[in-house]
Design a protein around this motif. Structure first.
Motif, PDB file in Angstrom:
ATOM      1  N   ARG A  52     -15.386   0.124 -96.281  1.00  0.00           N
ATOM      2  CA  ARG A  52     -14.227   0.257 -97.177  1.00  0.00           C
ATOM      3  C   ARG A  52     -13.676   1.666 -97.087  1.00  0.00           C
ATOM      4  O   ARG A  52     -14.424   2.643 -97.036  1.00  0.00           O
ATOM      5  CB  ARG A  52     -14.643  -0.057 -98.615  1.00  0.00           C
ATOM      6  CG  ARG A  52     -13.495  -0.278 -99.572  1.00  0.00           C
ATOM      7  CD  ARG A  52     -12.752  -1.596 -99.297  1.00  0.00           C
ATOM      8  NE  ARG A  52     -11.754  -1.827-100.318  1.00  0.00           N
ATOM      9  CZ  ARG A  52     -10.477  -1.412-100.208  1.00  0.00           C
ATOM     10  NH1 ARG A  52     -10.052  -0.780 -99.137  1.00  0.00           N
ATOM     11  NH2 ARG A  52      -9.629  -1.660-101.182  1.00  0.00           N
ATOM     12  N   TRP A  77     -19.695  -9.995 -94.831  1.00  0.00           N
ATOM     13  CA  TRP A  77     -18.689  -9.162 -95.474  1.00  0.00           C
ATOM     14  C   TRP A  77     -17.332  -9.853 -95.455  1.00  0.00           C
ATOM     15  O   TRP A  77     -16.922 -10.406 -94.438  1.00  0.00           O
ATOM     16  CB  TRP A  77     -18.606  -7.792 -94.788  1.00  0.00           C
ATOM     17  CG  TRP A  77     -19.763  -6.936 -95.189  1.00  0.00           C
ATOM     18  CD1 TRP A  77     -21.031  -6.993 -94.684  1.00  0.00           C
ATOM     19  CD2 TRP A  77     -19.777  -5.947 -96.198  1.00  0.00           C
ATOM     20  NE1 TRP A  77     -21.830  -6.091 -95.315  1.00  0.00           N
ATOM     21  CE2 TRP A  77     -21.096  -5.422 -96.252  1.00  0.00           C
ATOM     22  CE3 TRP A  77     -18.814  -5.441 -97.058  1.00  0.00           C
ATOM     23  CZ2 TRP A  77     -21.457  -4.420 -97.142  1.00  0.00           C
ATOM     24  CZ3 TRP A  77     -19.180  -4.435 -97.939  1.00  0.00           C
ATOM     25  CH2 TRP A  77     -20.484  -3.940 -97.975  1.00  0.00           C
ATOM     26  N   ARG A  84     -14.235  -7.369-100.763  1.00  0.00           N
ATOM     27  CA  ARG A  84     -15.009  -6.372-100.023  1.00  0.00           C
ATOM     28  C   ARG A  84     -15.233  -5.122-100.866  1.00  0.00           C
ATOM     29  O   ARG A  84     -16.267  -4.462-100.761  1.00  0.00           O
ATOM     30  CB  ARG A  84     -14.354  -6.035 -98.683  1.00  0.00           C
ATOM     31  CG  ARG A  84     -15.348  -5.423 -97.697  1.00  0.00           C
ATOM     32  CD  ARG A  84     -14.824  -5.297 -96.287  1.00  0.00           C
ATOM     33  NE  ARG A  84     -13.692  -4.389 -96.201  1.00  0.00           N
ATOM     34  CZ  ARG A  84     -12.415  -4.742 -96.114  1.00  0.00           C
ATOM     35  NH1 ARG A  84     -12.079  -6.007 -96.078  1.00  0.00           N
ATOM     36  NH2 ARG A  84     -11.461  -3.835 -96.045  1.00  0.00           N
ATOM     37  N   GLN A  87     -18.146  -5.999-102.959  1.00  0.00           N
ATOM     38  CA  GLN A  87     -19.343  -5.933-102.118  1.00  0.00           C
ATOM     39  C   GLN A  87     -19.763  -4.485-101.880  1.00  0.00           C
ATOM     40  O   GLN A  87     -20.950  -4.149-101.931  1.00  0.00           O
ATOM     41  CB  GLN A  87     -19.090  -6.613-100.767  1.00  0.00           C
ATOM     42  CG  GLN A  87     -18.973  -8.114-100.834  1.00  0.00           C
ATOM     43  CD  GLN A  87     -18.625  -8.697 -99.472  1.00  0.00           C
ATOM     44  OE1 GLN A  87     -17.596  -8.358 -98.893  1.00  0.00           O
ATOM     45  NE2 GLN A  87     -19.490  -9.563 -98.964  1.00  0.00           N
TER      46      GLN A  87
END
Length: 185
Positions: A52, A77, A84, A87
Motif C-alpha cells: 500500500r 491480497w 487492501r 489488510q
C-alpha cells in the motif's frame, strides 16, 4: 498458576487485559530520503512487496507499506484499494517508509540511524534460510555491511545498512541457538 510468559524478567505483567485481545503489532516506521533508492533496496535486495502507498498532498509526504510475502501470499491480497488498506493495517510486521517530498534534493539531509551517539533505535531484523548464502548475495549486490557473520563475538548474525543508514540484522534461525549458547555459558 502457569505464567503467560516463556521467560522471566522484571516488570512483566502476568494478567493480560482482555481489552488487548486482537491487538496486532503492525508496523515499524523509518523516515527515508529518496523513495526510488530505498524502495529499490527493500524490494530488490530484501524481496519485500509494496502492499500500500498513501500520498498526503496537503502535507507533502507519502507512506509506503512493505511486507515480506511469499509468492503464494500475493493471491490473498485484494486488488480493491479500500480492502487492501484494511489488510495492510491488520497484518503483523510491516515496514512503513515515510518520505517527505523533496527530501532527496537536500544534500545535507541525513536521518539518525539510532546506533550513533546518542543511541536510541537499533535495527530491524530479517530471518533468512541460509545466512552464508544471503551474505554472499549481499556482497555481489554491493550492499554495505556493518558486521559480517565472522566478525566480532557473535558469529551467527550479520548487519547490513539500507540506503538511509539504518541497520538491518540478518540471521538464520537454526544457527541462533548454538551461537547464543556459547555466550550464555
Amino acid at each position: 498458576m502457569m505464567s503467560r510468559h516463556f521467560e522471566s524478567a522484571p516488570g512483566l505483567n502476568e494478567e493480560r487485559d482482555p481489552a488487548t485481545q486482537g491487538y496486532v503489532f503492525n508496523q515499524t516506521m523509518l523516515r527515508i530520503k529518496d523513495p526510488e533508492v530505498t524502495l529499490d533496496f527493500y524490494t530488490r535486495i530484501l524481496g519485500m512487496t509494496l502492499v500500500r502507498k498513501l500520498d498526503f498532498p496537503e502535507m507533502n509526504f507519502s507512506l509506503f507499506f512493505l511486507a515480506a510475502l511469499d509468492p503464494e501470499e500475493l493471491n490473498n491480497w485484494s486488488q480493491d484499494t479500500a480492502e487492501r488498506t484494511v489488510q495492510t493495517f491488520g497484518r503483523p510486521a510491516l515496514l512503513e517508509l515515510t518520505y517527505n517530498w523533496g527530501s532527496e534534493k537536500d544534500a545535507d539531509l541525513t536521518y539518525h540511524n539510532g546506533n550513533d551517539e546518542p543511541k536510541g533505535f537499533g535495527h530491524i531484523g530479517f530471518s533468512v534460510p541460509n545466512l552464508d548464502t544471503a551474505c554472499q548475495r549481499f556482497d555481489e549486490l554491493g550492499v554495505s555491511f556493518v558486521k559480517r557473520p565472522e566478525d566480532g563475538k557473535m558469529n551467527d548474525i550479520a548487519f547490513i545498512r539500507d540506503p538511509d543508514g539504518y541497520w538491518i540484522e540478518i540471521f538464520e534461525p537454526g544457527r541462533l541457538p548454538k551461537g547464543l549458547e556459547k555466550h550464555l555459558g
